[in-house]
Design a protein around this motif. Sequence first.
Motif, mmCIF file in Angstrom:
data_model
loop_
_atom_site.group_PDB
_atom_site.id
_atom_site.type_symbol
_atom_site.label_atom_id
_atom_site.label_comp_id
_atom_site.label_asym_id
_atom_site.label_seq_id
_atom_site.Cartn_x
_atom_site.Cartn_y
_atom_site.Cartn_z
ATOM 1 N N UNK A 168 36.433 36.832 43.958
ATOM 2 C CA UNK A 168 35.282 36.351 43.199
ATOM 3 C C UNK A 168 35.533 36.371 41.697
ATOM 4 N N UNK A 169 36.754 36.643 41.303
ATOM 5 C CA UNK A 169 37.119 36.493 39.898
ATOM 6 C C UNK A 169 36.902 37.713 39.027
ATOM 7 N N UNK A 170 36.322 38.788 39.597
ATOM 8 C CA UNK A 170 36.036 39.967 38.779
ATOM 9 C C UNK A 170 37.312 40.669 38.322
ATOM 10 N N UNK A 171 38.328 40.591 39.158
ATOM 11 C CA UNK A 171 39.595 41.236 38.842
ATOM 12 C C UNK A 171 40.194 40.614 37.586
ATOM 13 N N UNK A 172 40.260 39.291 37.570
ATOM 14 C CA UNK A 172 40.802 38.597 36.399
ATOM 15 C C UNK A 172 39.969 38.902 35.157
ATOM 16 N N UNK A 173 38.652 38.908 35.316
ATOM 17 C CA UNK A 173 37.772 39.206 34.192
ATOM 18 C C UNK A 173 38.027 40.610 33.657
ATOM 19 N N UNK A 223 39.340 41.721 29.963
ATOM 20 C CA UNK A 223 38.553 42.624 29.123
ATOM 21 C C UNK A 223 39.388 43.834 28.688
ATOM 22 N N UNK A 224 40.067 44.434 29.642
ATOM 23 C CA UNK A 224 40.835 45.631 29.337
ATOM 24 C C UNK A 224 42.035 45.303 28.455
ATOM 25 N N UNK A 225 42.586 44.114 28.650
ATOM 26 C CA UNK A 225 43.747 43.719 27.850
ATOM 27 C C UNK A 225 43.365 43.661 26.373
ATOM 28 N N UNK A 226 42.194 43.077 26.113
ATOM 29 C CA UNK A 226 41.705 43.019 24.738
ATOM 30 C C UNK A 226 41.521 44.417 24.164
ATOM 31 N N UNK A 227 40.834 45.266 24.934
ATOM 32 C CA UNK A 227 40.559 46.623 24.481
ATOM 33 C C UNK A 227 41.843 47.392 24.210
ATOM 34 N N UNK A 260 49.885 56.893 30.559
ATOM 35 C CA UNK A 260 49.642 56.278 31.857
ATOM 36 C C UNK A 260 48.190 56.189 32.276
ATOM 37 N N UNK A 261 47.305 56.921 31.634
ATOM 38 C CA UNK A 261 45.893 56.854 32.041
ATOM 39 C C UNK A 261 45.248 55.557 31.558
ATOM 40 N N UNK A 262 44.686 54.763 32.455
ATOM 41 C CA UNK A 262 43.867 53.633 32.008
ATOM 42 C C UNK A 262 42.471 54.156 31.666
ATOM 43 N N UNK A 263 41.673 53.348 30.998
ATOM 44 C CA UNK A 263 40.315 53.790 30.668
ATOM 45 C C UNK A 263 39.378 53.441 31.808
ATOM 46 N N UNK A 264 39.285 54.364 32.776
ATOM 47 C CA UNK A 264 38.427 54.090 33.933
ATOM 48 C C UNK A 264 36.974 54.403 33.638
ATOM 49 N N UNK A 265 36.674 54.892 32.422
ATOM 50 C CA UNK A 265 35.268 55.173 32.127
ATOM 51 C C UNK A 265 34.475 53.883 31.948
ATOM 52 N N UNK A 266 35.170 52.762 31.677
ATOM 53 C CA UNK A 266 34.426 51.500 31.558
ATOM 54 C C UNK A 266 34.645 50.617 32.778
ATOM 55 N N UNK A 267 34.986 51.233 33.875
ATOM 56 C CA UNK A 267 35.087 50.489 35.132
ATOM 57 C C UNK A 267 33.690 50.024 35.560
ATOM 58 N N UNK A 268 33.559 48.794 36.074
ATOM 59 C CA UNK A 268 32.219 48.283 36.452
ATOM 60 C C UNK A 268 31.680 48.947 37.729
ATOM 61 N N UNK A 269 31.205 50.169 37.562
ATOM 62 C CA UNK A 269 30.668 50.954 38.685
ATOM 63 C C UNK A 269 29.656 50.180 39.532
ATOM 64 N N UNK A 270 28.666 49.601 38.845
ATOM 65 C CA UNK A 270 27.544 48.980 39.555
ATOM 66 C C UNK A 270 28.027 47.846 40.457
ATOM 67 N N UNK A 271 28.823 46.988 39.859
ATOM 68 C CA UNK A 271 29.359 45.850 40.588
ATOM 69 C C UNK A 271 30.163 46.319 41.790
#
Lengths: 515, 515
Positions: free
Chosen positions: B402-407, B411-415, B158-169
């Motif tokens: 602004x489309x970041x959610x879909x992006x 990205x995560x789907x591929x990973x 159940x854990x998603x990989x939140x370590x690559x969450x776009x912090x800065x954005x």
Amino acid sequence: MNQLPLAELVLSDLAQHDRGSQMPRHRRLYESIRGSILSHRLPVGAKLPSTRDLARDLGLSRNTVLTAFEQLIAEGYVKAQTGSGTFVADTLPEAESAVPVPGAKRASSGPIAAPQASAFAAAAHTAPPLQARLSVRGEKLARIAAGERYEIQPFAPGDPDFSIFPFKLWQRLQNKYWRDARPELLDYGSAGGYLPLRRAIADYLRVSRAVRVTTDQVLITAGTQQSLSLSAQLLADAGDLAWVEDPCYWGARRVFEAHDLALRAIPVDAEGMNPQADDWATDPRLIYLTPSHQYPKSVVMSLSRRRLLLDLAARKQAWILEDDYDSEFRYTGRPLSSLQGLDAHDRVVYLGTFSKVLYPGIKIGYMVVPPALVSAFKSALYDLQRPGQMMLQAALADFIEQGYFATHIRKMRLLYGERRELLRKTLKPILGDVAMISSEESGLHLAILLPPDCDDEELARRAADEGLSVRALSTYYLGAQKERGLVVGYAYVPPDKIAYYGRILGNVIKAGLRR
Amino acid sequence: MNQLPLAELVLSDLAQHDRGSQMPRHRRLYESIRGSILSHRLPVGAKLPSTRDLARDLGLSRNTVLTAFEQLIAEGYVKAQTGSGTFVADTLPEAESAVPVPGAKRASSGPIAAPQASAFAAAAHTAPPLQARLSVRGEKLARIAAGERYEIQPFAPGDPDFSIFPFKLWQRLQNKYWRDARPELLDYGSAGGYLPLRRAIADYLRVSRAVRVTTDQVLITAGTQQSLSLSAQLLADAGDLAWVEDPCYWGARRVFEAHDLALRAIPVDAEGMNPQADDWATDPRLIYLTPSHQYPKSVVMSLSRRRLLLDLAARKQAWILEDDYDSEFRYTGRPLSSLQGLDAHDRVVYLGTFSKVLYPGIKIGYMVVPPALVSAFKSALYDLQRPGQMMLQAALADFIEQGYFATHIRKMRLLYGERRELLRKTLKPILGDVAMISSEESGLHLAILLPPDCDDEELARRAADEGLSVRALSTYYLGAQKERGLVVGYAYVPPDKIAYYGRILGNVIKAGLRR
């Protein structure tokens, strides 16, 4: 049935509905075919044209058609049979069929199904109104619905003045953690909350509220409603008795009702909750109290009443929930000591919140539970509610540890004290002797007590007509004996407006009482 | 009793306990006198020295002593009698006294009090262990306590990989609102959540999940646990029947148990929940489903099963709770359409969360409720849980619009798709035919089915010894018929470690099965 002019169906469908659609083509095609299947325009068993033919007929690329077909296959609308083509799948229960018993595809089925089906067929036309299909507790909640009328207007009880919250500072403290990008702060977080915040709260409560507490006893919740829910779930069962103050904070009452507790309303006098002889004959599991500043009557519980209730809780093995929602704001002297600090038998669960000191939407509260309950509460907190907002918790820990919390309380205490005095000074000369204004020097609201024969709900409505949000005291009562009055919040109203709105309120009351 | 050598008491007290204390002097004095009163060293009626005398004896300023006395008076420990001095107040129920009935100060009291008091006196020495004083539902919850063992380790389901969450954005989007400093975003917020976020979610669900939804039907909650609580409270009563999948997501089961629902475990086969003839004879109020990706078995519900359950819900007037927790992640083709979108009778409450797509601790989820329930859910959401985090909701609305959610999903789907494949490729050759790895191309976890005679809990323990956090499939079952297997999350494990840890896991399983 054999191959259908699917292309025509799709084309007419697209022409009718989807001209302006921004959906990708394969999605529009998928939607169109799916719609045709669901509406039986494409019946079960119908053969679809080949993807090559359909692509040609529709002027689409073959890939587009393939993508749509794959989705339809994946979702089970159609089935591909190697070598013979693609067919509409046989999964659609016909509207007129009886209950589909698993294993029996058609309705001529087993003895269980038949009576149900006919019962339903009869019921379908006399279905009860949807509202009646809420649960009993759901209906009770829906009927009252105090929350939906919530609005920020002058004198709304309980609102702190969050417009002067130090936004910039708060942003800076949060940004430090977002810049650090520590992924573990994005997780739910360890049970009990962010450790430095729990420690900071324990230190604060020990010194400022005379709470007897170790860091381990402090659990971070998403606010007092969540703390109350956990307590109701872990400490009481459906049907168990909870003593509540009469009048009582409606938010607590709702939570207890949602957990099927039986409520017993205990009168509140000038010293706080005052159980009568017939109350003593009952056995509460929970006793909900606001000793520092009774909500909404605004009295402080006396020491003798505190000892009496602690003693009672120990004897009856009841749990006291001490809701210390706005005790930070006492305008003369220090905040009063907590009830929890007097308790020698570990019967008190102490509840606090940052919603009144910082801002309501922060949704961070805390509870101090007796040591023997820590482990059960910690795991239930995780299992039932899930923690989170660790970034915010970390910023809040810094806010407290770096002294900003104490500074903010001091600043707001001065402001609120002035506003309180201003409001009292405005109302006194207008109301004279017809009303008694509560004199406790604390909290974010005051209570105006009115003659017992007046209609305080009508007065609240008239105040609402003037754009003022006050609440009738009688609406906070569960029991039949209701005092009349108005509950008035002064904290959110800027000083230059208190005199103005205060005069309007005073005149509404005076005019209302004169009739 | 007359004036006591209070100064001596205080001085010895301070010398003993408070040498290093950082408390202000008036506070130390207050604590010392209060302690003396509570411990009966200063008995009821004792007269305190004058503030002037005490100040001189203790070498303190008179103001310090006055401040301490005022606090003691305010809290009721002492009473000032004009002209005669300050006395310890008579409010302390003696330990040996009987139940203090209000109005009767001493124990020689009414007929109600006496038997209770003696019953208690006897009980005091045989008090049950504290754990036994939790409520029945509380004990049930405390006994299981799945949450406390939660840790981030490779393969935790159940854990998603939140370590690559776009912090800065994310920080940038949030800062925009903190800079604007719109106070209304600090309030609890209007019932239902931040409107632009509700609109963005409705738009997203309509296109991506084929949910039939208007903005008004979307309610923002603090996550799926909160959505489930509301549903259990509003749609079912204590004792009502809820059908759950067997195996079932433990978090949902806990919430239902905490609300006293009776659970009926319905087996899950390769097509999803599969009610049997004796199940049909029962009348569920709630049916909890994970149709897009069954948790934990990892199967997708077939279209025929979907229609069957929708039909059943309409006939039996049951509510379906569709928990669509990780449907964003489907690795072949588009996400499957929701069950809600197929429902023609408004019997489905659709639940979603941002915890799996963005990060767990965000604690923002949503529910789509049938139009006729919107108003009841909105007001219960406000009354029972209180909304909030509007700043975060506003940033999230921008993130989506602004489309970041879909992006981010793409990205995560591929990973995740790569990680899934990698894990399967690592495990397959090691496990060969002894285990079946679930083949559904979606979600954040997969299920490894093992022979029915193996001890999957023992295997999970052995994996834990190697630092791997997998869960035994059998522990998710309520019913007696349990499949054996392991539930393995791959989303949080970086690709370079999947092969390494995957081999360890594979070998643990193989070695365990060989015995």
